[in-house]
Design a protein around this motif. Structure first.
Motif, PDB file in Angstrom:
ATOM      1  N   ASN A 121      31.480  33.614  25.938  1.00  0.00           N
ATOM      2  CA  ASN A 121      31.894  34.222  27.198  1.00  0.00           C
ATOM      3  C   ASN A 121      33.410  34.350  27.305  1.00  0.00           C
ATOM      4  OD1 ASN A 121      31.584  35.438  29.617  1.00  0.00           O
ATOM      5  ND2 ASN A 121      30.766  33.657  30.693  1.00  0.00           N
ATOM      6  N   PHE A 122      33.982  35.096  26.374  1.00  0.00           N
ATOM      7  CA  PHE A 122      35.428  35.281  26.337  1.00  0.00           C
ATOM      8  C   PHE A 122      36.008  35.862  27.628  1.00  0.00           C
ATOM      9  CE2 PHE A 122      34.790  35.377  21.597  1.00  0.00           C
ATOM     10  CZ  PHE A 122      35.457  34.194  21.365  1.00  0.00           C
ATOM     11  N   PRO A 123      35.350  36.832  28.290  1.00  0.00           N
ATOM     12  CA  PRO A 123      35.947  37.371  29.521  1.00  0.00           C
ATOM     13  C   PRO A 123      36.110  36.314  30.625  1.00  0.00           C
ATOM     14  CG  PRO A 123      34.261  38.860  28.727  1.00  0.00           C
ATOM     15  CD  PRO A 123      34.175  37.616  27.888  1.00  0.00           C
ATOM     16  N   LYS A 124      35.114  35.442  30.777  1.00  0.00           N
ATOM     17  CA  LYS A 124      35.209  34.405  31.812  1.00  0.00           C
ATOM     18  C   LYS A 124      36.328  33.421  31.473  1.00  0.00           C
ATOM     19  CE  LYS A 124      32.436  31.077  34.350  1.00  0.00           C
ATOM     20  NZ  LYS A 124      31.118  30.478  34.501  1.00  0.00           N
ATOM     21  N   SER A 125      36.417  33.058  30.201  1.00  0.00           N
ATOM     22  CA  SER A 125      37.474  32.148  29.762  1.00  0.00           C
ATOM     23  C   SER A 125      38.847  32.787  29.947  1.00  0.00           C
ATOM     24  CB  SER A 125      37.259  31.781  28.297  1.00  0.00           C
ATOM     25  OG  SER A 125      38.286  30.960  27.832  1.00  0.00           O
ATOM     26  N   ALA A 126      38.954  34.067  29.618  1.00  0.00           N
ATOM     27  CA  ALA A 126      40.225  34.774  29.791  1.00  0.00           C
ATOM     28  C   ALA A 126      40.627  34.812  31.268  1.00  0.00           C
ATOM     29  CB  ALA A 126      40.113  36.193  29.233  1.00  0.00           C
ATOM     30  N   GLU A 127      39.640  35.035  32.133  1.00  0.00           N
ATOM     31  CA  GLU A 127      39.916  35.064  33.578  1.00  0.00           C
ATOM     32  C   GLU A 127      40.396  33.697  34.071  1.00  0.00           C
ATOM     33  OE1 GLU A 127      37.432  35.522  37.730  1.00  0.00           O
ATOM     34  OE2 GLU A 127      36.662  36.519  35.939  1.00  0.00           O
ATOM     35  N   ALA A 128      39.783  32.629  33.573  1.00  0.00           N
ATOM     36  CA  ALA A 128      40.185  31.277  33.977  1.00  0.00           C
ATOM     37  C   ALA A 128      41.616  30.985  33.531  1.00  0.00           C
ATOM     38  CB  ALA A 128      39.228  30.243  33.389  1.00  0.00           C
ATOM     39  N   HIS A 129      41.963  31.387  32.315  1.00  0.00           N
ATOM     40  CA  HIS A 129      43.333  31.178  31.836  1.00  0.00           C
ATOM     41  C   HIS A 129      44.326  32.041  32.622  1.00  0.00           C
ATOM     42  CE1 HIS A 129      42.891  28.401  28.516  1.00  0.00           C
ATOM     43  NE2 HIS A 129      41.794  29.038  28.153  1.00  0.00           N
ATOM     44  N   GLN A 130      43.910  33.241  32.982  1.00  0.00           N
ATOM     45  CA  GLN A 130      44.778  34.113  33.783  1.00  0.00           C
ATOM     46  C   GLN A 130      45.057  33.467  35.141  1.00  0.00           C
ATOM     47  OE1 GLN A 130      45.718  37.132  32.416  1.00  0.00           O
ATOM     48  NE2 GLN A 130      47.124  37.469  34.088  1.00  0.00           N
ATOM     49  N   ARG A 131      44.016  32.911  35.754  1.00  0.00           N
ATOM     50  CA  ARG A 131      44.167  32.241  37.047  1.00  0.00           C
ATOM     51  C   ARG A 131      45.075  31.017  36.930  1.00  0.00           C
ATOM     52  NH1 ARG A 131      38.945  32.741  38.137  1.00  0.00           N
ATOM     53  NH2 ARG A 131      38.465  30.723  37.279  1.00  0.00           N
ATOM     54  N   ALA A 132      44.866  30.216  35.873  1.00  0.00           N
ATOM     55  CA  ALA A 132      45.695  29.026  35.668  1.00  0.00           C
ATOM     56  C   ALA A 132      47.148  29.426  35.429  1.00  0.00           C
ATOM     57  CB  ALA A 132      45.165  28.209  34.492  1.00  0.00           C
ATOM     58  N   GLY A 133      47.357  30.491  34.657  1.00  0.00           N
ATOM     59  CA  GLY A 133      48.719  30.967  34.424  1.00  0.00           C
ATOM     60  C   GLY A 133      49.395  31.397  35.716  1.00  0.00           C
ATOM     61  N   SER A 134      48.648  32.060  36.584  1.00  0.00           N
ATOM     62  CA  SER A 134      49.196  32.477  37.882  1.00  0.00           C
ATOM     63  C   SER A 134      49.536  31.269  38.751  1.00  0.00           C
ATOM     64  CB  SER A 134      48.208  33.372  38.617  1.00  0.00           C
ATOM     65  OG  SER A 134      48.004  34.558  37.906  1.00  0.00           O
ATOM     66  N   MET A 135      48.696  30.232  38.695  1.00  0.00           N
ATOM     67  CA  MET A 135      48.980  29.027  39.479  1.00  0.00           C
ATOM     68  C   MET A 135      50.253  28.346  38.986  1.00  0.00           C
ATOM     69  SD  MET A 135      45.082  27.573  39.971  1.00  0.00           S
ATOM     70  CE  MET A 135      45.639  25.913  40.028  1.00  0.00           C
ATOM     71  N   PHE A 136      50.420  28.273  37.675  1.00  0.00           N
ATOM     72  CA  PHE A 136      51.640  27.667  37.136  1.00  0.00           C
ATOM     73  C   PHE A 136      52.865  28.521  37.451  1.00  0.00           C
ATOM     74  CE2 PHE A 136      48.844  25.054  34.433  1.00  0.00           C
ATOM     75  CZ  PHE A 136      49.433  23.827  34.675  1.00  0.00           C
ATOM     76  N   GLN A 137      52.678  29.834  37.499  1.00  0.00           N
ATOM     77  CA  GLN A 137      53.793  30.703  37.872  1.00  0.00           C
ATOM     78  C   GLN A 137      54.204  30.441  39.323  1.00  0.00           C
ATOM     79  OE1 GLN A 137      52.940  34.900  37.880  1.00  0.00           O
ATOM     80  NE2 GLN A 137      55.072  35.419  37.512  1.00  0.00           N
ATOM     81  N   GLY A 138      53.212  30.261  40.206  1.00  0.00           N
ATOM     82  CA  GLY A 138      53.520  29.937  41.601  1.00  0.00           C
ATOM     83  C   GLY A 138      54.216  28.593  41.724  1.00  0.00           C
ATOM     84  N   LEU A 139      53.761  27.611  40.958  1.00  0.00           N
ATOM     85  CA  LEU A 139      54.402  26.295  40.962  1.00  0.00           C
ATOM     86  C   LEU A 139      55.843  26.411  40.485  1.00  0.00           C
ATOM     87  CD1 LEU A 139      54.241  23.205  41.238  1.00  0.00           C
ATOM     88  CD2 LEU A 139      53.386  23.151  38.883  1.00  0.00           C
ATOM     89  N   ARG A 140      56.049  27.211  39.467  1.00  0.00           N
ATOM     90  CA  ARG A 140      57.400  27.420  38.944  1.00  0.00           C
ATOM     91  C   ARG A 140      58.337  27.992  40.002  1.00  0.00           C
ATOM     92  NH1 ARG A 140      58.167  31.061  33.760  1.00  0.00           N
ATOM     93  NH2 ARG A 140      60.366  30.590  33.711  1.00  0.00           N
ATOM     94  N   ARG A 141      57.816  28.963  40.747  1.00  0.00           N
ATOM     95  CA  ARG A 141      58.626  29.581  41.801  1.00  0.00           C
ATOM     96  C   ARG A 141      58.982  28.582  42.893  1.00  0.00           C
ATOM     97  NH1 ARG A 141      55.331  35.180  42.169  1.00  0.00           N
ATOM     98  NH2 ARG A 141      56.259  36.147  40.346  1.00  0.00           N
ATOM     99  N   LYS A 142      58.025  27.721  43.211  1.00  0.00           N
ATOM    100  CA  LYS A 142      58.290  26.705  44.244  1.00  0.00           C
ATOM    101  C   LYS A 142      59.329  25.690  43.770  1.00  0.00           C
ATOM    102  CE  LYS A 142      53.851  26.890  46.583  1.00  0.00           C
ATOM    103  NZ  LYS A 142      52.607  26.182  46.903  1.00  0.00           N
ATOM    104  N   LEU A 143      59.305  25.377  42.489  1.00  0.00           N
ATOM    105  CA  LEU A 143      60.245  24.390  41.955  1.00  0.00           C
ATOM    106  C   LEU A 143      61.641  24.969  41.798  1.00  0.00           C
ATOM    107  CD1 LEU A 143      58.053  22.699  39.203  1.00  0.00           C
ATOM    108  CD2 LEU A 143      58.759  21.723  41.384  1.00  0.00           C
TER     109      LEU A 143
END
Length: 110
Positions: A87-109
């Protein structure tokens, strides 16, 4: 004491940047794997179908073609199953979401 807090924030900022980029790279890689495996599986299925019709129309002395088509058929089925199970698409979506969360954390820091 202030210097330690600033160093800690800088360390977190760098770490979240690394996590952000690594998750986006992994998401891209999983999307590419999905396309490659799906394309290869579809191509093999088309080759097998054509080979089976050719073998059926020709005389029965071409058993090598029949065995090759059978082997490719099994490989195509395995690739289709792997593509579904992994299920590569689901895994890719999960990594995309995690990457976006880390990007938001980066902006806050920052």
């Amino acid at each position: 004491m202030m210097e330690n807090k600033e160093q800690l924030l800088e360390k977190w900022h760098r770490g979240s940047g690394i996590m952000h980029i690594s998750h986006l790279i992994t998401a891209s890689r999983h999307q590419r794997f999905h396309r490659i495996v799906g394309t290869f599986s579809s191509s093999l299925s088309a080759i097998v179908a054509t080979s089976i019709f050719v073998a059926a129309l020709e005389d029965s002395s071409q058993m090598a073609l029949y065995y090759t088509a059978s082997g490719l058929s099994l490989l195509a089925a395995e690739l289709s199953a792997a593509n579904s199970i992994l299920n590569f698409p689901k895994s890719a979506e999960a990594h995309q979401r995690a990457g976006s969360m880390f990007q938001g954390l980066r902006r806050k820091l920052k």
